[in-house]
Design an enzyme around this catalytic site. Structure first.
Site, short mmCIF file in Angstrom:
data_model
loop_
_atom_site.label_atom_id
_atom_site.label_comp_id
_atom_site.label_asym_id
_atom_site.label_seq_id
_atom_site.Cartn_x
_atom_site.Cartn_y
_atom_site.Cartn_z
N SER A 1 11.14 79.07 -34.99
CA SER A 1 11.38 78.10 -36.06
C SER A 1 12.86 77.79 -36.04
CB SER A 1 10.96 78.68 -37.41
OG SER A 1 10.75 77.62 -38.32
N ARG B 1 7.16 77.31 -41.33
CA ARG B 1 6.63 76.76 -42.59
C ARG B 1 5.43 75.89 -42.28
NH1 ARG B 1 10.52 73.03 -44.77
NH2 ARG B 1 11.89 73.30 -42.98
N ASP C 1 16.49 75.51 -32.25
CA ASP C 1 16.00 74.15 -32.05
C ASP C 1 15.24 74.07 -30.73
OD1 ASP C 1 15.62 71.49 -31.60
OD2 ASP C 1 17.68 70.88 -32.00
N VAL C 2 13.93 73.97 -30.83
CA VAL C 2 13.07 74.06 -29.64
C VAL C 2 13.05 72.75 -28.83
CG1 VAL C 2 10.81 73.44 -30.63
CG2 VAL C 2 10.94 75.24 -28.88
N ASN D 1 3.66 73.00 -31.95
CA ASN D 1 3.50 72.41 -33.28
C ASN D 1 4.71 71.58 -33.67
OD1 ASN D 1 2.51 72.32 -36.18
ND2 ASN D 1 4.38 73.53 -36.45
N TYR E 1 6.89 57.13 -34.81
CA TYR E 1 6.12 58.38 -34.96
C TYR E 1 4.70 58.22 -34.39
CZ TYR E 1 3.92 62.37 -37.40
OH TYR E 1 3.23 63.51 -37.71
N SER F 1 -1.24 63.89 -34.48
CA SER F 1 -1.42 63.37 -35.84
C SER F 1 -2.47 62.27 -35.78
CB SER F 1 -0.11 62.76 -36.34
OG SER F 1 -0.34 62.04 -37.54
N1 LIG Z 1 1.82 67.54 -42.84
C1 LIG Z 1 1.00 66.60 -42.40
O1 LIG Z 1 0.29 65.95 -43.20
C2 LIG Z 1 0.92 66.29 -40.93
C3 LIG Z 1 0.01 65.30 -40.54
C4 LIG Z 1 -0.10 65.01 -39.19
C5 LIG Z 1 0.64 65.71 -38.26
N2 LIG Z 1 1.54 66.66 -38.67
C6 LIG Z 1 2.29 67.36 -37.61
O2 LIG Z 1 2.19 68.76 -37.82
C7 LIG Z 1 3.36 69.42 -37.35
C8 LIG Z 1 3.95 70.29 -38.46
O3 LIG Z 1 4.23 69.48 -39.58
P1 LIG Z 1 4.49 70.10 -41.04
O4 LIG Z 1 4.05 69.07 -42.01
O5 LIG Z 1 3.94 71.46 -41.13
O6 LIG Z 1 6.08 70.15 -41.06
P2 LIG Z 1 7.06 70.92 -42.12
O7 LIG Z 1 6.32 71.46 -43.29
O8 LIG Z 1 8.14 69.93 -42.37
O9 LIG Z 1 7.59 72.17 -41.28
C9 LIG Z 1 8.41 71.95 -40.25
C10 LIG Z 1 8.67 73.26 -39.52
O10 LIG Z 1 9.23 72.90 -38.28
C11 LIG Z 1 10.41 73.63 -38.06
N3 LIG Z 1 11.29 72.80 -37.24
C12 LIG Z 1 11.71 71.54 -37.48
N4 LIG Z 1 12.46 71.10 -36.44
C13 LIG Z 1 12.49 72.09 -35.53
C14 LIG Z 1 13.07 72.25 -34.26
N5 LIG Z 1 13.80 71.25 -33.71
N6 LIG Z 1 12.92 73.42 -33.59
C15 LIG Z 1 12.19 74.43 -34.13
N7 LIG Z 1 11.60 74.35 -35.34
C16 LIG Z 1 11.74 73.18 -36.03
C17 LIG Z 1 10.96 73.92 -39.43
O11 LIG Z 1 11.81 75.03 -39.30
P3 LIG Z 1 12.57 75.81 -40.51
O12 LIG Z 1 11.53 76.16 -41.53
O13 LIG Z 1 13.11 77.01 -39.83
O14 LIG Z 1 13.59 74.86 -41.01
C18 LIG Z 1 9.66 74.16 -40.22
O15 LIG Z 1 9.25 75.51 -40.10
C19 LIG Z 1 4.28 68.32 -36.85
O16 LIG Z 1 4.12 68.15 -35.47
C20 LIG Z 1 3.77 67.08 -37.61
O17 LIG Z 1 4.09 65.88 -36.92
C21 LIG Z 1 1.69 66.96 -39.98
#
Ligand SMILES: NC(=O)c1ccc[n+]([C@@H]2O[C@H](COP(=O)([O-])OP(=O)(O)OC[C@H]3O[C@@H](n4cnc5c(N)ncnc54)[C@H](OP(=O)(O)O)[C@@H]3O)[C@@H](O)[C@H]2O)c1
Length: 275
Positions: free
Chosen positions: A36, A15, A62-63, A89, A159, A145
């Site tokens: 994922s 996602r 769970d990676v 990621n 974080y 981030s």
């Molecule tokens: N969104 C932002 O504004 C933002 C800003 C800065 C940095 N980031 C960074 O960007 C990255 C992605 O964030 P996001 O916002 O896209 O997150 P998200 O929408 O919450 O998506 C999380 C994804 O990670 C998977 N996941 C969670 N825990 C996992 C694990 N232990 N093993 C394998 N897969 C796992 C989930 O799997 P399922 O779908 O299968 O449940 C989901 O596909 C992260 O590192 C986050 O810190 C995000």
């Protein structure tokens, strides 16, 4: 196409930003191993990749766990015979644990954030490095981030500190792997309206009196444009970032165009932070 016949791994690719990165890599010609947490989310992205004419392998789980890391690496090698690109990621706020007491809560929070945002990436890099060294090439991109670049009262210290650690780890790894023709970089996303943010925004409009009556999406846009004092401030480009923005930045960093770029952290945040 910049990545024709390349094989890429994306962790947490089911996602949000991970999905955006996986699809951008495939758009440029790469076959993609999608990890994922849940089988269904990984499989649905793999379907999208196959519909683009590329190959894809699903490795759910769970990676943060070593057996899953091994399954990802071994699965990729068995199915495609090689790995060219690794995108770490996985990360985020983690899953809250049921604990009592302030100290126990703090310890559990820091352990969880560390495991998800740094330890998993370190272990994945260590699992892949021997193959990259042997083939004398490889590209690694870690997703940090802007919270890892600067402190902010809006972000938990755990974080932000751990993401800062991820940026520094990337630099160490770039030093270590550079002589083997391996590039290691970080992308620092700004504000991307993924499911993680949907949950956070809903909580804000439901619990904070000053935002009462606002829709969660409306709240996020106002936040992104710096309309709330002391939260993120003004972003020069005055717009949110998208998973595709992160995907395009990753494509650049793993392409030949970036062959002399390593150890860097690239902010993709609308210009909010300048270094
Ligand atoms: N969104 C932002 O504004 C933002 C800003 C800065 C940095 N980031 C960074 O960007 C990255 C992605 O964030 P996001 O916002 O896209 O997150 P998200 O929408 O919450 O998506 C999380 C994804 O990670 C998977 N996941 C969670 N825990 C996992 C694990 N232990 N093993 C394998 N897969 C796992 C989930 O799997 P399922 O779908 O299968 O449940 C989901 O596909 C992260 O590192 C986050 O810190 C995000």
């Amino acid at each position: 196409m910049k990545l024709k016949d390349k094989v890429a791994i994306v962790t947490a690719g089911g996602r949000g930003i991970g999905r955006g990165i996986a699809l951008c890599l495939a758009e440029e010609g790469a076959d993609v191993v999608v990890n994922s947490f849940h089988q269904e989310t990984a499989a649905s992205v793999a379907q999208e990749i196959k519909a683009m004419g590329r190959r894809s392998l699903v490795v759910p789980g769970d990676v943060t766990q070593i057996p899953v890391i091994n399954q990802v690496v071994q699965g990729a090698l068995k199915t495609f015979g090689k790995i060219d690109v690794l995108v770490n990621n996985v990360g985020g706020g983690g899953r809250p644990k049921e604990v009592t007491g302030m100290l126990e809560q703090a310890a559990a929070e820091w352990d969880g954030i560390f495991a998800l945002n740094l330890r998993a990436t370190v272990l994945m890099c260590r699992a892949i490095a021997p193959y990259f060294i042997k083939q004398k090439s490889g590209k690694i991109v870690n997703i940090a981030s802007m919270a890892g670049r600067f402190s902010s009262r809006a972000t938990p210290a755990s974080y932000g500190s751990v993401k800062a650690g991820l940026i520094r780890y990337t630099q160490y790894l770039a030093d270590e792997l550079g002589p083997h023709n391996i590039n290691v970089n970080t992308v620092c996303p700004g504000l991307v309206y993924t499911d993680a943010w949907v949950t956070g925004a809903k909580r804000m409009v439901e619990t904070r009196p000053e935002y009462k009556g606002m829709d969660s999406r409306e709240w996020f846009i106002a936040l992104n444009q710096g309309k709330f004092p002391n939260i993120v401030g003004f972003t020069p480009l005055m717009r949110e970032q998208t998973p595709e923005d992160m995907g395009r930045a990753v494509v650049f960093l793993v392409s030949e165009d970036a062959k002399n770029i390593t150890g860097q952290a690239l902010n993709v945040d609308g210009g909010k932070f300048k270094n």
